[in-house]
Design a protein around this motif. Structure first.
Motif, PDB file in Angstrom:
ATOM      1  N   LEU A 180       0.827  -1.204   0.000  1.00  0.00           N
ATOM      2  CA  LEU A 180       0.000   0.000   0.000  1.00  0.00           C
ATOM      3  C   LEU A 180       0.865   1.260   0.000  1.00  0.00           C
ATOM      4  O   LEU A 180       0.614   2.199  -0.768  1.00  0.00           O
ATOM      5  CB  LEU A 180      -0.921  -0.006   1.223  1.00  0.00           C
ATOM      6  CG  LEU A 180      -1.787   1.245   1.427  1.00  0.00           C
ATOM      7  CD1 LEU A 180      -2.804   1.389   0.291  1.00  0.00           C
ATOM      8  CD2 LEU A 180      -2.485   1.192   2.787  1.00  0.00           C
ATOM      9  N   THR A 181       1.894   1.273   0.829  1.00  0.00           N
ATOM     10  CA  THR A 181       2.776   2.443   0.924  1.00  0.00           C
ATOM     11  C   THR A 181       3.515   2.684  -0.383  1.00  0.00           C
ATOM     12  O   THR A 181       3.612   3.818  -0.863  1.00  0.00           O
ATOM     13  CB  THR A 181       3.782   2.242   2.077  1.00  0.00           C
ATOM     14  OG1 THR A 181       3.072   2.023   3.296  1.00  0.00           O
ATOM     15  CG2 THR A 181       4.688   3.459   2.220  1.00  0.00           C
ATOM     16  N   LEU A 182       4.033   1.629  -0.988  1.00  0.00           N
ATOM     17  CA  LEU A 182       4.778   1.776  -2.233  1.00  0.00           C
ATOM     18  C   LEU A 182       3.860   2.169  -3.385  1.00  0.00           C
ATOM     19  O   LEU A 182       4.275   2.896  -4.301  1.00  0.00           O
ATOM     20  CB  LEU A 182       5.522   0.482  -2.559  1.00  0.00           C
ATOM     21  CG  LEU A 182       6.633   0.107  -1.564  1.00  0.00           C
ATOM     22  CD1 LEU A 182       7.269  -1.225  -1.953  1.00  0.00           C
ATOM     23  CD2 LEU A 182       7.692   1.200  -1.489  1.00  0.00           C
ATOM     24  N   TYR A 183       2.608   1.714  -3.331  1.00  0.00           N
ATOM     25  CA  TYR A 183       1.641   2.150  -4.351  1.00  0.00           C
ATOM     26  C   TYR A 183       1.381   3.646  -4.223  1.00  0.00           C
ATOM     27  O   TYR A 183       1.396   4.378  -5.213  1.00  0.00           O
ATOM     28  CB  TYR A 183       0.338   1.374  -4.213  1.00  0.00           C
ATOM     29  CG  TYR A 183      -0.754   1.908  -5.110  1.00  0.00           C
ATOM     30  CD1 TYR A 183      -0.736   1.667  -6.477  1.00  0.00           C
ATOM     31  CD2 TYR A 183      -1.774   2.705  -4.588  1.00  0.00           C
ATOM     32  CE1 TYR A 183      -1.725   2.183  -7.315  1.00  0.00           C
ATOM     33  CE2 TYR A 183      -2.759   3.227  -5.408  1.00  0.00           C
ATOM     34  CZ  TYR A 183      -2.733   2.967  -6.772  1.00  0.00           C
ATOM     35  OH  TYR A 183      -3.694   3.500  -7.589  1.00  0.00           O
ATOM     36  N   LYS A 184       1.166   4.103  -2.995  1.00  0.00           N
ATOM     37  CA  LYS A 184       0.854   5.517  -2.784  1.00  0.00           C
ATOM     38  C   LYS A 184       2.049   6.426  -3.101  1.00  0.00           C
ATOM     39  O   LYS A 184       1.890   7.492  -3.703  1.00  0.00           O
ATOM     40  CB  LYS A 184       0.418   5.751  -1.338  1.00  0.00           C
ATOM     41  CG  LYS A 184      -0.965   5.211  -1.002  1.00  0.00           C
ATOM     42  CD  LYS A 184      -1.313   5.506   0.461  1.00  0.00           C
ATOM     43  CE  LYS A 184      -2.730   5.111   0.804  1.00  0.00           C
ATOM     44  NZ  LYS A 184      -3.051   5.400   2.232  1.00  0.00           N
ATOM     45  N   GLU A 185       3.238   6.007  -2.697  1.00  0.00           N
ATOM     46  CA  GLU A 185       4.409   6.879  -2.804  1.00  0.00           C
ATOM     47  C   GLU A 185       5.153   6.748  -4.119  1.00  0.00           C
ATOM     48  O   GLU A 185       5.822   7.697  -4.563  1.00  0.00           O
ATOM     49  CB  GLU A 185       5.372   6.607  -1.638  1.00  0.00           C
ATOM     50  CG  GLU A 185       4.779   6.955  -0.278  1.00  0.00           C
ATOM     51  CD  GLU A 185       5.794   6.824   0.845  1.00  0.00           C
ATOM     52  OE1 GLU A 185       6.965   6.481   0.568  1.00  0.00           O
ATOM     53  OE2 GLU A 185       5.410   7.073   2.014  1.00  0.00           O
ATOM     54  N   HIS A 186       5.069   5.584  -4.762  1.00  0.00           N
ATOM     55  CA  HIS A 186       5.864   5.364  -5.981  1.00  0.00           C
ATOM     56  C   HIS A 186       5.044   4.825  -7.153  1.00  0.00           C
ATOM     57  O   HIS A 186       5.626   4.466  -8.184  1.00  0.00           O
ATOM     58  CB  HIS A 186       7.009   4.385  -5.684  1.00  0.00           C
ATOM     59  CG  HIS A 186       7.954   4.863  -4.618  1.00  0.00           C
ATOM     60  ND1 HIS A 186       8.915   5.826  -4.851  1.00  0.00           N
ATOM     61  CD2 HIS A 186       8.076   4.512  -3.309  1.00  0.00           C
ATOM     62  CE1 HIS A 186       9.601   6.042  -3.730  1.00  0.00           C
ATOM     63  NE2 HIS A 186       9.102   5.268  -2.784  1.00  0.00           N
ATOM     64  N   ASN A 187       3.724   4.768  -6.989  1.00  0.00           N
ATOM     65  CA  ASN A 187       2.852   4.192  -8.014  1.00  0.00           C
ATOM     66  C   ASN A 187       3.300   2.783  -8.389  1.00  0.00           C
ATOM     67  O   ASN A 187       3.279   2.379  -9.554  1.00  0.00           O
ATOM     68  CB  ASN A 187       2.814   5.070  -9.266  1.00  0.00           C
ATOM     69  CG  ASN A 187       1.671   4.682 -10.202  1.00  0.00           C
ATOM     70  OD1 ASN A 187       0.613   4.225  -9.760  1.00  0.00           O
ATOM     71  ND2 ASN A 187       1.883   4.845 -11.504  1.00  0.00           N
ATOM     72  N   CYS A 188       3.715   2.019  -7.390  1.00  0.00           N
ATOM     73  CA  CYS A 188       4.147   0.640  -7.593  1.00  0.00           C
ATOM     74  C   CYS A 188       2.916  -0.252  -7.724  1.00  0.00           C
ATOM     75  O   CYS A 188       2.068  -0.283  -6.824  1.00  0.00           O
ATOM     76  CB  CYS A 188       5.008   0.188  -6.419  1.00  0.00           C
ATOM     77  SG  CYS A 188       5.494  -1.546  -6.481  1.00  0.00           S
ATOM     78  N   THR A 189       2.817  -0.968  -8.833  1.00  0.00           N
ATOM     79  CA  THR A 189       1.612  -1.767  -9.096  1.00  0.00           C
ATOM     80  C   THR A 189       1.876  -3.264  -9.190  1.00  0.00           C
ATOM     81  O   THR A 189       0.952  -4.034  -9.436  1.00  0.00           O
ATOM     82  CB  THR A 189       0.950  -1.308 -10.412  1.00  0.00           C
ATOM     83  OG1 THR A 189       1.909  -1.400 -11.475  1.00  0.00           O
ATOM     84  CG2 THR A 189       0.437   0.119 -10.293  1.00  0.00           C
TER      85      THR A 189
END
Length: 404
Positions: A180-189
């Motif tokens: 969740l954090t990496l999605y929010k901060e780095h658009n990691c999908t």
């Protein structure tokens, strides 16, 4: 561009399971994505058992996608229950720091780090998890995980039989918050992981969907096993480490040089970047000629992890030893303080050839230890101080011991 990537991933056998294979393949083909791969700092180096998703991530970067290498400074404080019968020991802050530095060194061997669009970045989940108090974490995420769902995970089912702690039970929630954090901060999908991490990773997919209403994905790889079918890993006692201070380039080379015949093609596809058409030709070899393929595998795998020069030196040392040339210049060496006689068991432990006395004792009993060409079968044998001793374990492992 990425049609070639999909071909590489499929033909090399990287893909084991995917949460939505059609969407992931379409994304890899038509856009640049950010993907992450995590490793807890349970040791100060990656080992060969970790490298299947690492090599898959390396291919993603070669085709323009951006890797995130996550070290689990927070999750490492809990301990992943996946594939374990007992809980992991709690590590000190000093050990955690040492292990995190070692993992960063390992990842840097396989990914290009920097500020470019496809350059990898390194993150530590402790950087965000340390900001949550217990009450904060429960307030933010407690309603997003149900106990029946958590109990359905295979990693939990197995550990429940022998006393899973509440600490371990929280592990999957921490890993989900990572995604969740990496999605929010780095658009990691996309999360890459080994097959044993599938359940933990899927919890992250579900959390992102609940919190953001967006779809993210997981792509897992099969686990690599040794010739006996055992998972290669530290806890299994058969780890081959990436960092040279734990496994020398020569030993790393020898590991791949001596893989079982039936694993050569698989290892060529996974652990090297040799073109697939060349691998197809190498895989046709049999009998004594298969050694050509094994040498190619060993050189290319070692070159990726340790560089061309180290691979050349390891190759030359291996050829010299097994051709009878006895050129020991490139055989790995260790320097120890040895000013008085030592028992053979203590000596083998001191030079780090074995992790335990029982392992050393067993190898001596099996006739697998030689000192300067002399087989040692007496467990009570005393090693006398000398400037240099050539130690041989089994048929393939050599170590030059120098007196400090």
């Amino acid at each position: 561009m990425s049609n070639d990537l999909i071909h590489e991933l499929v033909e090399r056998g990287f893909i084991n399971q995917c949460s939505n294979i059609d969407v992931v393949m379409d994304a890899l083909q038509n856009k640049k994505i950010v993907a992450y791969l995590g490793s807890d700092p349970t040791a100060d180096s990656l080992h060969v058992g970790h490298l299947v998703p690492v090599m898959m991530m390396r291919w993603l970067q070669k085709y323009g996608h951006k890797p995130i290498a996550l070290v689990g400074g927070a999750t490492g404080r809990i301990g992943d229950p996946s594939g374990r019968d007992t809980g992991r020991p709690i590590m000190t802050e000093e050990v955690l720091s040492k292990n995190i530095a070692g993992l960063k060194k390992s990842f840097s061997k396989f990914f290009k780090f920097g500020d470019g669009d496809s350059d990898a970045i390194m993150v530590d989940n402790y950087d965000w998890m340390k900001n949550y108090s217990h009450l904060d974490f429960l307030s933010n995420f407690g309603m997003d995980f149900t106990v029946p769902r958590m109990l359905s995970m295979e990693s939990v089912k197995k550990r429940l039989e022998n006393g899973m702690t509440f600490l371990e039970f929280n592990y999957m929630t921490f890993q989900a918050v990572d995604f969740l954090t990496l999605y929010k901060e780095h658009n990691c999908t996309l999360q890459l992981c080994g097959a044993d991490q599938w359940g933990n990773a899927i919890m992250g997919v579900e959390l992102v969907r609940k919190k953001c209403g967006k779809e993210v994905f997981v792509l897992s790889t099969a686990l690599i096993t040794d010739s006996n079918g055992n998972k290669i890993g530290k806890s299994a006692g058969n780890a081959v480490w990436v960092n040279e201070d734990k496994t020398t380039p020569y030993e790393y080379y020898q590991y791949f040089r001596n893989v079982p015949d039936d694993l050569v093609e698989k290892f060529l596809k996974i652990f090297t970047e040799i073109p697939l058409d060349e691998i197809a030709e190498l895989s046709k070899l049999s009998g004594a000629e298969l050694n050509i393929a094994k040498k190619r595998l060993a050189f290319c795998a070692t070159e990726i992890a340790h560089g061309t020069q180290a691979a050349l030196e390891a190759s030359q040392a291996s050829d010299a030893l097994f051709s009878g040339g006895m050129n020991m210049d490139n055989v790995p060496n260790i320097t120890i303080a040895m000013n008085q006689p030592m028992s053979i068991i203590d000596f083998l432990i001191a030079i780090k050839l074995f992790d335990s006395k029982s392992e050393a004792r067993r190898m001596i009993e099996q006739g697998g230890i030689q000192l300067d060409g002399n087989k040692i079968t007496d467990k009570e044998y005393i090693v006398q101080p000398t400037d240099s001793i050539m130690v041989q374990r089994g048929k393939k492992t050599f170590l030059k011991v120098l007196k400090k």
